[in-house]
Design a protein around this motif. Structure first.
Motif, PDB file in Angstrom:
ATOM      1  N   SER A 192       5.654  -4.348   7.672  1.00 20.61           N
ATOM      2  CA  SER A 192       5.331  -4.325   6.517  1.00 20.61           C
ATOM      3  C   SER A 192       3.895  -4.533   6.428  1.00 20.61           C
ATOM      4  CB  SER A 192       6.040  -5.423   5.598  1.00 20.61           C
ATOM      5  OG  SER A 192       7.351  -5.176   5.735  1.00 20.61           O
ATOM      6  N   PHE A 193       3.112  -4.147   5.221  1.00 24.13           N
ATOM      7  CA  PHE A 193       1.665  -3.999   5.411  1.00 24.13           C
ATOM      8  C   PHE A 193       1.167  -4.610   4.089  1.00 24.13           C
ATOM      9  CE2 PHE A 193       3.183  -1.253   8.615  1.00 24.13           C
ATOM     10  CZ  PHE A 193       1.998  -1.270   9.796  1.00 24.13           C
ATOM     11  N   ALA A 194      -0.051  -5.010   4.178  1.00 24.77           N
ATOM     12  CA  ALA A 194      -0.795  -5.707   3.043  1.00 24.77           C
ATOM     13  C   ALA A 194      -1.484  -4.487   2.718  1.00 24.77           C
ATOM     14  CB  ALA A 194      -1.613  -6.841   3.482  1.00 24.77           C
ATOM     15  N   ALA A 195      -2.309  -4.857   1.320  1.00 20.85           N
ATOM     16  CA  ALA A 195      -2.970  -3.608   0.649  1.00 20.85           C
ATOM     17  C   ALA A 195      -4.107  -3.226   1.615  1.00 20.85           C
ATOM     18  CB  ALA A 195      -3.540  -4.031  -0.783  1.00 20.85           C
ATOM     19  N   ASP A 196      -4.677  -4.185   2.568  1.00 29.95           N
ATOM     20  CA  ASP A 196      -5.748  -3.811   3.216  1.00 29.95           C
ATOM     21  C   ASP A 196      -5.473  -3.352   4.728  1.00 29.95           C
ATOM     22  OD1 ASP A 196      -4.818  -5.732   4.288  1.00 29.95           O
ATOM     23  OD2 ASP A 196      -6.673  -6.990   4.377  1.00 29.95           O
ATOM     24  N   LEU A 204       0.904  -1.170  -0.090  1.00 31.52           N
ATOM     25  CA  LEU A 204       0.065   0.217  -0.027  1.00 31.52           C
ATOM     26  C   LEU A 204       0.810   1.271   0.232  1.00 31.52           C
ATOM     27  CD1 LEU A 204       0.669   0.478   3.243  1.00 31.52           C
ATOM     28  CD2 LEU A 204      -1.536  -0.466   3.555  1.00 31.52           C
ATOM     29  N   PRO A 205       0.386   2.474  -0.162  1.00 31.44           N
ATOM     30  CA  PRO A 205       1.064   3.686  -0.193  1.00 31.44           C
ATOM     31  C   PRO A 205       1.517   4.079   1.106  1.00 31.44           C
ATOM     32  CG  PRO A 205      -0.837   3.851  -1.596  1.00 31.44           C
ATOM     33  CD  PRO A 205      -1.019   2.556  -0.874  1.00 31.44           C
ATOM     34  N   LEU A 206       2.691   4.048   1.339  1.00 30.10           N
ATOM     35  CA  LEU A 206       3.167   4.544   2.765  1.00 30.10           C
ATOM     36  C   LEU A 206       3.018   5.874   3.074  1.00 30.10           C
ATOM     37  CD1 LEU A 206       6.598   2.426   2.896  1.00 30.10           C
ATOM     38  CD2 LEU A 206       4.462   1.627   3.470  1.00 30.10           C
ATOM     39  N   PRO A 207       2.683   6.181   4.399  1.00 31.99           N
ATOM     40  CA  PRO A 207       2.031   7.519   4.815  1.00 31.99           C
ATOM     41  C   PRO A 207       3.604   8.403   4.749  1.00 31.99           C
ATOM     42  CG  PRO A 207       2.233   6.317   6.731  1.00 31.99           C
ATOM     43  CD  PRO A 207       2.454   5.383   5.400  1.00 31.99           C
ATOM     44  N   PRO A 208       3.254   9.772   4.975  1.00 32.22           N
ATOM     45  CA  PRO A 208       4.378  10.841   4.799  1.00 32.22           C
ATOM     46  C   PRO A 208       4.945  10.768   6.231  1.00 32.22           C
ATOM     47  CG  PRO A 208       2.424  12.074   4.877  1.00 32.22           C
ATOM     48  CD  PRO A 208       1.916  10.352   4.426  1.00 32.22           C
ATOM     49  N   ALA A 209       6.216  10.969   6.324  1.00 34.75           N
ATOM     50  CA  ALA A 209       6.919  11.114   7.508  1.00 34.75           C
ATOM     51  C   ALA A 209       6.640  12.125   8.378  1.00 34.75           C
ATOM     52  CB  ALA A 209       8.273  10.996   7.317  1.00 34.75           C
ATOM     53  N   PHE A 210       6.662  12.203   9.670  1.00 28.13           N
ATOM     54  CA  PHE A 210       6.577  13.096  10.780  1.00 28.13           C
ATOM     55  C   PHE A 210       5.405  14.096  10.491  1.00 28.13           C
ATOM     56  CE2 PHE A 210      11.157  13.411   8.788  1.00 28.13           C
ATOM     57  CZ  PHE A 210      11.594  12.269   9.439  1.00 28.13           C
ATOM     58  N   ARG A 234      -5.032 -10.259  23.686  1.00 28.51           N
ATOM     59  CA  ARG A 234      -6.094 -10.688  22.824  1.00 28.51           C
ATOM     60  C   ARG A 234      -6.002  -9.831  21.541  1.00 28.51           C
ATOM     61  NH1 ARG A 234      -9.224  -5.803  23.065  1.00 28.51           N
ATOM     62  NH2 ARG A 234      -8.579  -4.231  24.854  1.00 28.51           N
ATOM     63  N   GLU A 235      -6.606 -10.265  20.678  1.00 21.82           N
ATOM     64  CA  GLU A 235      -6.777  -9.732  19.552  1.00 21.82           C
ATOM     65  C   GLU A 235      -7.390  -8.334  19.460  1.00 21.82           C
ATOM     66  OE1 GLU A 235      -6.972 -12.887  16.157  1.00 21.82           O
ATOM     67  OE2 GLU A 235      -8.525 -13.470  17.837  1.00 21.82           O
ATOM     68  N   ALA A 236      -6.856  -7.254  18.796  1.00 18.76           N
ATOM     69  CA  ALA A 236      -7.446  -5.986  18.578  1.00 18.76           C
ATOM     70  C   ALA A 236      -7.157  -5.390  17.222  1.00 18.76           C
ATOM     71  CB  ALA A 236      -6.852  -4.889  19.668  1.00 18.76           C
ATOM     72  N   VAL A 237      -7.998  -4.457  16.779  1.00 21.54           N
ATOM     73  CA  VAL A 237      -7.877  -3.887  15.425  1.00 21.54           C
ATOM     74  C   VAL A 237      -7.584  -2.436  15.662  1.00 21.54           C
ATOM     75  CG1 VAL A 237      -8.907  -3.303  13.314  1.00 21.54           C
ATOM     76  CG2 VAL A 237      -9.442  -5.228  14.493  1.00 21.54           C
ATOM     77  N   LEU A 238      -6.316  -1.927  15.292  1.00 23.82           N
ATOM     78  CA  LEU A 238      -6.003  -0.771  15.571  1.00 23.82           C
ATOM     79  C   LEU A 238      -5.564   0.044  14.390  1.00 23.82           C
ATOM     80  CD1 LEU A 238      -3.658  -1.308  18.508  1.00 23.82           C
ATOM     81  CD2 LEU A 238      -5.942  -0.884  18.718  1.00 23.82           C
ATOM     82  N   GLU A 239      -5.628   1.467  14.470  1.00 21.58           N
ATOM     83  CA  GLU A 239      -5.291   2.310  13.438  1.00 21.58           C
ATOM     84  C   GLU A 239      -3.809   2.474  13.479  1.00 21.58           C
ATOM     85  OE1 GLU A 239      -5.742   6.829  11.872  1.00 21.58           O
ATOM     86  OE2 GLU A 239      -7.532   5.615  11.594  1.00 21.58           O
ATOM     87  N   VAL A 240      -3.099   1.807  12.866  1.00 22.37           N
ATOM     88  CA  VAL A 240      -1.402   2.116  12.961  1.00 22.37           C
ATOM     89  C   VAL A 240      -0.946   2.818  11.658  1.00 22.37           C
ATOM     90  CG1 VAL A 240       0.795   0.827  12.735  1.00 22.37           C
ATOM     91  CG2 VAL A 240      -1.221  -0.324  13.783  1.00 22.37           C
ATOM     92  N   LEU A 241      -1.327   2.677  10.568  1.00 20.50           N
ATOM     93  CA  LEU A 241      -1.484   3.548   9.519  1.00 20.50           C
ATOM     94  C   LEU A 241      -2.416   4.478   9.342  1.00 20.50           C
ATOM     95  CD1 LEU A 241       0.417   1.306   6.837  1.00 20.50           C
ATOM     96  CD2 LEU A 241       1.408   2.793   8.433  1.00 20.50           C
ATOM     97  N   PRO A 242      -2.403   5.666   9.093  1.00 17.40           N
ATOM     98  CA  PRO A 242      -3.472   6.741   9.087  1.00 17.40           C
ATOM     99  C   PRO A 242      -4.636   5.982   7.928  1.00 17.40           C
ATOM    100  CG  PRO A 242      -1.455   8.079   9.146  1.00 17.40           C
ATOM    101  CD  PRO A 242      -1.084   6.540   8.905  1.00 17.40           C
ATOM    102  N   GLY A 243      -5.933   5.916   8.379  1.00 13.11           N
ATOM    103  CA  GLY A 243      -6.710   5.432   7.481  1.00 13.11           C
ATOM    104  C   GLY A 243      -7.027   4.057   7.158  1.00 13.11           C
ATOM    105  N   PHE A 244      -6.130   3.128   7.854  1.00 11.16           N
ATOM    106  CA  PHE A 244      -6.218   1.973   7.587  1.00 11.16           C
ATOM    107  C   PHE A 244      -6.430   1.265   9.027  1.00 11.16           C
ATOM    108  CE2 PHE A 244      -3.990   3.079   4.036  1.00 11.16           C
ATOM    109  CZ  PHE A 244      -4.644   2.262   2.724  1.00 11.16           C
TER     110      PHE A 244
END
Length: 545
Positions: free
Chosen positions: A256-260, A46-52, A79-89
């Motif tokens: 590293s991240f998949a497209a989703d 996926l497109p990587l977010p801008p730095a900083f 436990r399993e959790a779903v978090l926003e690591v990359l903005p918008g994903f």
């Protein structure tokens, strides 16, 4: 400097694995000319977010559920959790208490704590307090599993010693091996819950806790099972070092991240239930192409124009960093090291670049007081390329009063071990080898077997260990700290100062360390903390008697 491994390099390492198996360390010099990393980069889709742009998160400090009887008691749910690591994903993770990193524990020297872990994940887990002077029962031995509900082969309500079957079976890696099973008659297996009691009889320092399940440590940490643990004491409190919001814990990882937006990792068995190991190109280690600090990609942190204390942990599986702090006009700031893995140094050591291997920690003061308000300082990795050259940034926002200082003398309680105190000298080689007919990593020519006793030492003995590596290997000893005596027959490097529990060996490098095996009798480990190497056999048993 190229960061990825070409097919030719991968095949070259594969050939070197066989060569090393056949000829031992004579081949290590050939590998010493390889790049300053060991592993292969897993590219995100996926497109990587801008730095900083993302603010630096600060992990929350866990509150004890009880302080009765002079013991602080904590509860953590895996436990399993779903978090926003990359903005918008949205990224599914395995977590401690639903956060990545897990919550920080702050303890006090001499005051015991108990941490009760509840396993709600789909696989067994083990918790190791890295750098902790722990009893063997609480050290997180890789077969001392906490089983999830309904794990195959367990009887309802069964627990205690003697379960013995570990994690679905044996070492495998590099596209080979796996699945043969290992029996450990000393394993202590519980269902759902386990309490780990730590005496906290050690110097103030930054520790970390992470999963240590046999054969599956690397993917479990990659999925999020890591958190910080700070030990405090009166010595540290008396030094007027930066505190409060000016003391920043920085857990650096790569992913590293998949497209989703989900994490990708090259497991042979993505369920982490049966077959351990990684796909062939990643047998030397998995490197991500996104740098996270405290779980955020390339974050920015607003600071006062004062001194800050950075508590830096490299929690990456295999990536090494060489950190430098640089202003936008190219000026390097001093990184004043005041502590190592096992606490404060005798005196500060000033660096402009600071190498940090997986599992190493550095306690560093950075002075922003000479930086113009509105300026930016980037924390960079000299070993990175492209986006992985950047780590995070600081924005100097305002002038402020600063009562902190960097004392010329820090700690006076470091051990005074001398080479002449050692009752024996041991030699260990860390190199590629054969494992179940496939590629693996071995210590002294042997892959890890929990039922085999590798090294037996007497409680209280001082020993010198001579270590030699083929490629990068960060070597970690459980229970004890050590001092570096030499590298390559020469004096230790500046960043080797103080008391450590992990030493980074570079390709073809040898080093000598000295330690006293004190604390507790029982079974412990030493191993490579390249987590993929560890999973593929590079661990050994250490029995203290």
């Amino acid at each position: 400097m190229r960061e990825h491994l070409t097919r030719r390099q991968v095949l070259g390492i594969g050939g070197a694995l066989g060569l090393l198996t056949a000829t031992g360390l004579a081949a290590s010099a050939a590998l010493s000319r390889r790049p300053s990393f060991t592993g292969a980069v897993l590219r995100s889709a996926l497109p990587l977010p801008p730095a900083f742009h993302v603010p630096l998160p600060i992990p929350s400090v866990l509150r004890p559920v009880s302080t009765a009887g002079g013991v602080d008691r904590y509860e953590i749910t895996q436990r399993e959790a779903v978090l926003e690591v990359l903005p918008g994903f949205r990224t599914p993770l395995w977590t401690y208490n639903g956060t990545f990193p897990g919550p920080t524990i702050e303890s006090r020297r001499g005051r015991p704590i108990t941490v009760t872990h509840h396993n709600e994940l789909p696989v067994p887990t083990v918790v190791h307090l890295h750098g902790g002077r722990s009893t063997p029962e609480a050290d997180g031995y890789p077969t001392d599993l906490v089983l999830p509900k309904g794990w195959p082969g367990t009887k309802p309500g069964s627990h205690g010693s003697g379960s013995g079957h570990v994690s679905g079976g044996g070492h495998g890696g590099g596209g080979h091996g796996g699945g043969h099973g290992m029996h450990d008659p000393r394993a202590v297996v519980t269902e759902l819950t386990r309490g780990y009691t730590f005496p906290i009889d050690q110097r103030a320092t930054l520790l970390w806790y992470h999963d240590h399940r046999m054969d599956f440590t690397a993917p479990a940490i990659w999925r999020g099972l890591a958190g910080l643990h700070l030990v405090r004491d009166d010595v540290e409190d008396s030094l007027a070092l930066p505190t409060g919001p000016r003391e920043l814990p920085l857990m650096i990882t790569d992913r590293s991240f998949a497209a989703d937006g989900s994490l990708v990792y090259p497991s042979l068995d993505p369920t982490l239930r049966e077959r351990p190991g990684v796909q062939e190109p990643y047998l030397a280690g998995v490197l991500g192409d996104v740098i996270l600090v405290n779980g955020a990609p390339w974050p920015m942190h607003e600071v006062d124009a004062t001194r800050y204390r950075l508590r830096i942990l490299n929690a990456s599986n295999a990536r090494h960093y060489e950190l430098e702090a640089v202003t936008d006009d190219g000026r390097r700031l001093d990184l004043v090291q005041i502590g190592a893995d096992q606490g404060l140094l005798p005196a500060p050591v000033t660096h402009q670049q600071l190498p940090i291997a997986p599992a190493e920690r550095y306690d560093v003061i950075v002075d922003f007081s000479t930086i113009a308000i509105g300026s930016r300082i980037r924390l960079l990795d000299r070993l990175g390329e492209g986006r992985t050259r950047e780590v995070m940034a600081f924005h100097v926002a305002r002038k402020a009063k600063d009562d902190s200082r960097i004392p010329p003398r820090l700690a006076t309680d470091l051990p005074d071990w001398r080479r002449s105190d050692a009752v024996r000298v041991r030699d260990f080689s860390f190199r590629a080898g054969q494992l179940n007919g496939g590629h693996g990593w071995v210590i002294g020519g042997k892959a890890f077997d929990p039922a085999r006793s590798d090294v037996t030492v007497r409680l209280g003995d001082v020993e010198v260990w001579r270590l030699v590596a083929d490629v990068h290997h960060p070597i970690h000893l459980h229970l004890v700290g050590f001092q570096v005596l030499s590298r390559g027959g020469k004096a230790p490097l500046p960043h080797d100062a103080g008391l450590k529990d992990t030493i980074s060996l570079r390709p073809g490098e040898s080093a000598e360390i000295i330690t006293r095996f004190d604390g507790y009798r029982g079974r412990y480990l030493f191993h490579c903390h390249n987590a993929e190497h560890e999973d593929m056999g590079m661990m050994a048993n250490l029995e203290i008697v």
